[in-house]
Design a protein around this motif. Structure first.
Motif, PDB file in Angstrom:
ATOM      1  N   UNK A  40      11.375   0.177 -14.577  1.00 40.70           N
ATOM      2  CA  UNK A  40      10.637   0.397 -15.815  1.00 40.70           C
ATOM      3  C   UNK A  40       9.156   0.215 -15.545  1.00 40.70           C
ATOM      4  N   UNK A  41       8.437   1.312 -15.690  1.00 40.87           N
ATOM      5  CA  UNK A  41       6.989   1.279 -15.532  1.00 40.87           C
ATOM      6  C   UNK A  41       6.346   0.935 -16.866  1.00 40.87           C
ATOM      7  N   UNK A  50       0.828  -1.189   0.000  1.00 43.80           N
ATOM      8  CA  UNK A  50       0.000   0.000   0.000  1.00 43.80           C
ATOM      9  C   UNK A  50       0.870   1.249   0.000  1.00 43.80           C
ATOM     10  N   UNK A  51       0.318   2.322  -0.487  1.00 40.29           N
ATOM     11  CA  UNK A  51       1.026   3.603  -0.450  1.00 40.29           C
ATOM     12  C   UNK A  51       1.433   3.914   0.990  1.00 40.29           C
ATOM     13  N   UNK A  71      20.005  -8.111 -13.880  1.00 40.77           N
ATOM     14  CA  UNK A  71      19.155  -9.129 -13.320  1.00 40.77           C
ATOM     15  C   UNK A  71      17.867  -9.236 -14.104  1.00 40.77           C
ATOM     16  N   UNK A  72      17.020 -10.173 -13.693  1.00 35.23           N
ATOM     17  CA  UNK A  72      15.778 -10.412 -14.428  1.00 35.23           C
ATOM     18  C   UNK A  72      14.666  -9.450 -14.022  1.00 35.23           C
ATOM     19  N   UNK A  73      14.845  -8.783 -12.903  1.00 35.82           N
ATOM     20  CA  UNK A  73      13.858  -7.815 -12.450  1.00 35.82           C
ATOM     21  C   UNK A  73      12.884  -8.393 -11.443  1.00 35.82           C
ATOM     22  N   UNK A  74      12.343  -7.510 -10.621  1.00 33.98           N
ATOM     23  CA  UNK A  74      11.330  -7.897  -9.641  1.00 33.98           C
ATOM     24  C   UNK A  74      10.232  -6.836  -9.645  1.00 33.98           C
ATOM     25  N   UNK A  75       8.997  -7.281  -9.600  1.00 31.75           N
ATOM     26  CA  UNK A  75       7.861  -6.360  -9.713  1.00 31.75           C
ATOM     27  C   UNK A  75       7.560  -5.716  -8.364  1.00 31.75           C
ATOM     28  N   UNK A  76       7.393  -4.420  -8.392  1.00 35.92           N
ATOM     29  CA  UNK A  76       6.922  -3.663  -7.236  1.00 35.92           C
ATOM     30  C   UNK A  76       5.632  -2.966  -7.644  1.00 35.92           C
ATOM     31  N   UNK A  77       4.577  -3.242  -6.902  1.00 33.88           N
ATOM     32  CA  UNK A  77       3.288  -2.626  -7.176  1.00 33.88           C
ATOM     33  C   UNK A  77       2.820  -1.919  -5.916  1.00 33.88           C
ATOM     34  N   UNK A  78       2.528  -0.638  -6.053  1.00 36.01           N
ATOM     35  CA  UNK A  78       2.087   0.175  -4.929  1.00 36.01           C
ATOM     36  C   UNK A  78       0.655   0.602  -5.190  1.00 36.01           C
ATOM     37  N   UNK A  79      -0.220   0.161  -4.324  1.00 38.74           N
ATOM     38  CA  UNK A  79      -1.635   0.465  -4.468  1.00 38.74           C
ATOM     39  C   UNK A  79      -2.028   1.626  -3.576  1.00 38.74           C
ATOM     40  N   UNK A  80      -2.912   2.457  -4.088  1.00 41.04           N
ATOM     41  CA  UNK A  80      -3.403   3.579  -3.287  1.00 41.04           C
ATOM     42  C   UNK A  80      -4.628   3.172  -2.489  1.00 41.04           C
ATOM     43  N   UNK A  89       5.627   4.714  -7.942  1.00 40.25           N
ATOM     44  CA  UNK A  89       6.823   3.868  -7.845  1.00 40.25           C
ATOM     45  C   UNK A  89       6.584   2.479  -8.440  1.00 40.25           C
ATOM     46  N   UNK A  90       5.365   2.196  -8.841  1.00 43.52           N
ATOM     47  CA  UNK A  90       5.053   0.904  -9.431  1.00 43.52           C
ATOM     48  C   UNK A  90       5.861   0.690 -10.703  1.00 43.52           C
TER      49      UNK A  90
END
Length: 127
Positions: free
Chosen positions: A39-40, A13-14, A118-127, A90-91
């Motif tokens: 990268x968004x 969460x935000x 690297x292969x990357x990791x997802x970051x998801x920020x929800x409001x 920031x997602x």
């Protein structure tokens, strides 16, 4: 050759915090400057933080200053990104990258500066 593996992404969460880690294997880690990029969707990959081989020099993009902290542990061959007060903007997919450098004070910033990713990791920020 350097192999990089990120971990620590997720859905938050935000206002929450996350800590991303990047584990390296291969050549001596202390020979490499390290960077974090994101990268968004629909956007180009952007540099957000970088650190010199000894950790004495740092770079942060303006949008994360005061919220994110990059650090490294050469003995453990890891680079981390502590992310506080996360915002929906920031997602993105976050990736670490390595650049072999001779100058221990150099902090490469551009995407094209880096050789290993690297292969990357997802970051998801929800409001």
């Amino acid at each position: 050759q350097v192999q990089l593996v990120e971990s620590g992404g997720g859905l938050v969460l935000a206002g929450d915090s996350l800590r991303l880690s990047c584990a390296a294997s291969g050549r001596p880690f202390s020979d490499y400057a390290m960077g974090w990029f994101r990268q968004a969707p629909g956007k180009e990959r952007e540099p957000i933080a970088a650190i010199s081989t000894t950790g004495s020099r740092l770079y942060y993009t303006d949008s994360i200053k005061g919220r994110f902290t990059i650090s490294r542990d050469n003995a453990k061959k890891t680079v981390s990104l502590q992310m506080n007060n996360l915002k929906p903007e920031d997602t993105a997919v976050y990736s670490c990258a390595a650049k072999f450098v001779i100058d221990s004070t150099r902090v490469p910033v551009a995407v094209t500066d880096y050789n290993y990713w690297g292969q990357g990791t997802q970051v998801t920020v929800s409001s």
